[in-house]
Motif scaffolding. Structure first.
Motif, PDB file in Angstrom:
ATOM      1  N   HIS A  78       0.844  -1.210   0.000  1.00 61.12           N
ATOM      2  CA  HIS A  78       0.000   0.000   0.000  1.00 61.12           C
ATOM      3  C   HIS A  78       0.870   1.247   0.000  1.00 61.12           C
ATOM      4  N   HIS A 138       1.355   5.433  -2.107  1.00 59.70           N
ATOM      5  CA  HIS A 138       0.948   6.461  -3.070  1.00 59.70           C
ATOM      6  C   HIS A 138       2.298   6.980  -3.551  1.00 59.70           C
ATOM      7  N   HIS A 158      -9.001   2.418   1.833  1.00 59.67           N
ATOM      8  CA  HIS A 158      -8.547   2.682   3.204  1.00 59.67           C
ATOM      9  C   HIS A 158      -9.713   2.378   4.154  1.00 59.67           C
ATOM     10  N   HIS A 160      -4.628  -0.327   6.296  1.00 67.63           N
ATOM     11  CA  HIS A 160      -4.652   0.081   7.707  1.00 67.63           C
ATOM     12  C   HIS A 160      -5.321  -0.916   8.646  1.00 67.63           C
ATOM     13  N   ASP A 195       2.638   3.155   2.948  1.00 68.06           N
ATOM     14  CA  ASP A 195       1.792   4.312   2.701  1.00 68.06           C
ATOM     15  C   ASP A 195       2.654   5.330   1.935  1.00 68.06           C
TER      16      ASP A 195
HETATM   17 ZN   LIG Z   1      -2.817   5.361   2.058  1.00 62.89          ZN
END
Ligand SMILES: [Zn+2]
Ligand SMILES: N[C@@H](CCSC[C@H]1O[C@@H](n2cnc3c(=O)[nH]cnc32)[C@H](O)[C@@H]1O)C(=O)O
Length: 437
Positions: free
Chosen positions: A63, A65, A212, A249, A300
């Motif tokens: 996960h 970005h 998420h 998460h 993340d």
């Molecule tokens: Zn994220």
């Protein structure tokens, strides 16, 4: 047939034992042909020297970005909600396709340098990320993040429609190294009507879903109030908990939700550094593993971490997992290594994460010849507790060498860094000008 022989080192086997062995890779299929005794295998063409090194599966960042590297260090020390609304979203509103491309290249270089070969990415301008992943030679599960809050209906529908269109168009891109998913941003930032309309379309297109969920307490309470059920029960009602689906998460999950995830086979990506930095909370990650939930590991984005080094993340997962469980035996080294390799690959649906014949040849060679890795009592312990991304000497994905002797082969690192520095400066300047600062 073109082959690659990784020889002279030790190999981490799928059962986490370590043995002296060579690894033969078929570069045409991108798969591992065999793992055998030193000197037993012969390769036609390329050789990769693993002496004083340990061959491990390429790490899986499940996960991220990736283009958020441009915002690394731009806004720190705030909780999720304020951080997104006050700092990140206003700047992201100014992002161009070129920004996303160079941010992705920068992040992918950082990943290659620290032994990561696969990622799941949710962002804007995802065709740019897909092209960067193609150029990088890596493996990606990609999707455009879709949001409805703060938008008028037309814009929101446009976001979800273009998210689906991207996923349908790019699935199988880059010789199959790119797969896609439908990625509604979160249970609170995408409204129920959008889930009701677009989830069936994603299913018809055969797409997995990634979102998420349960990241902060502030996200849980409104769902409980509005729907009278826990967020993951609501997600189940929306049809978001299929075995191919995975959420990021899962910090504030109760026992009912953990059992539901285990029953459905839905994956959870644990992001310990981001959860600590935004003070989101401590995920009950050992409890999820024990319940049989498929667990993976992610960084993340670089703005909430602030690096993309999965070695760092493994250490954080072990430390935070023990604290969360109030038990020093929780999230032991072997468990953490498993979620960062095979666990991540399984959650993303890739046949990698293990050094074994038939698997994708996605590998990293870690230098063991280092002061901070001396002595060699237990190399699994070292990988989780003592090694750093910079200990990676070579990185291979799909049988191709992405980094050799710490030299990235697939990008001009210096020029990407220069372009990223300029793009990041210009981006922030545009955002500040538009907010009248
Ligand atoms: Zn994220
Ligand atoms: N199409 C959407 C783009 C969403 S991309 C995914 C989003 O997730 C954001 N993000 C990054 N880290 C986190 C996190 O920890 N929780 C929730 N969102 C995050 C990221 O900044 C980005 O805005 C739009 O129009 O806004």
């Amino acid at each position: 047939m073109s082959e690659l022989l990784v020889s002279g080192g030790q190999v981490l086997l799928p059962d986490h034992t370590v043995t002296e062995a060579d690894v033969l890779v078929d570069q045409d299929t991108g798969n591992i042909v065999d793992v055998d005794d030193p000197g037993a295998l012969e390769g036609d063409t390329q050789a990769l020297d693993a002496s004083d090194g340990l061959v491990i599966p390429g790490l899986v960042n499940a996960h991220t970005h990736v283009s958020m590297t441009l915002l690394r260090g731009y806004a720190d020390d705030k909780p999720l909600d304020a951080w997104l609304q006050e700092d990140i979203w206003p700047v992201e509103a100014e992002l161009t396709a070129e920004d996303v491309r160079v941010g992705a290249e920068l992040g992918l270089i950082e990943m290659i340098k620290s032994g990561t070969t696969a990622l799941a990415d949710m962002y804007f301008f995802m065709e740019q990320v897909a092209e960067a992943v193609d150029d990088a030679g890596m493996r990606g599960l990609l999707g455009q993040g879709c949001i409805s809050v703060g938008k008028d209906e037309e814009d929101a529908h446009e976001d979800f429609q273009s998210g689906l269109a991207f996923a349908e168009e790019y699935d199988g891109y880059a010789d199959g190294r790119v797969r896609t998913a439908f990625m509604p941003h979160s249970l609170t930032t995408a409204g129920e009507a959008y889930y009701r309309e677009y989830v069936p379309e994603a299913r018809d297109a055969g797409l997995p879903i990634h979102f998420h969920a349960n990241e902060t307490e502030g996200e849980v309470d409104p769902i409980v109030e509005e729907h009278g059920e826990r967020p993951l029960e609501y997600a189940d009602d929306l049809g978001l908990l299929e075995p191919e689906d995975f959420l990021a998460h899962g910090v504030h999950v109760d026992e009912t939700e953990i059992d539901l995830l285990a029953e459905r086979g839905t994956g959870v990506v644990h992001n310990p550094a981001s959860n600590m930095k935004l003070a989101s909370g401590m995920a009950p990650v050992q409890a999820m593993v024990d319940a049989g939930v498929p667990v993976a590991l992610g960084t993340d984005g670089a703005a909430s971490n602030n690096d993309l080094d999965l070695f760092d993340e493994m250490r954080d997962a072990a430390m935070l997992g023990k604290l969360a469980a109030d038990d020093a035996s929780a999230m032991a080294a072997g468990t953490v290594l498993e979620i960062a390799t095979r666990g991540g690959a399984e959650v993303l649906g890739f046949d990698s994460g293990r050094v074994a014949a038939g698997a994708n040849a996605d590998l990293a060679v870690v230098d063991l010849d280092a002061t901070h890795l001396t002595p060699h009592h237990d190399l699994v312990s070292h990988l989780v507790y003592a090694a750093k991304g910079s200990d990676v000497r070579h990185t291979v994905c799909d049988g191709e060498v992405l980094m050799r002797d710490r030299e990235v082969q697939v990008f001009d690192e210096e020029s990407v860094r220069e372009r990223a520095e300029t793009a990041a400066g210009d981006l922030v300047a545009r955002a500040e000008r538009d907010s009248g600062q």
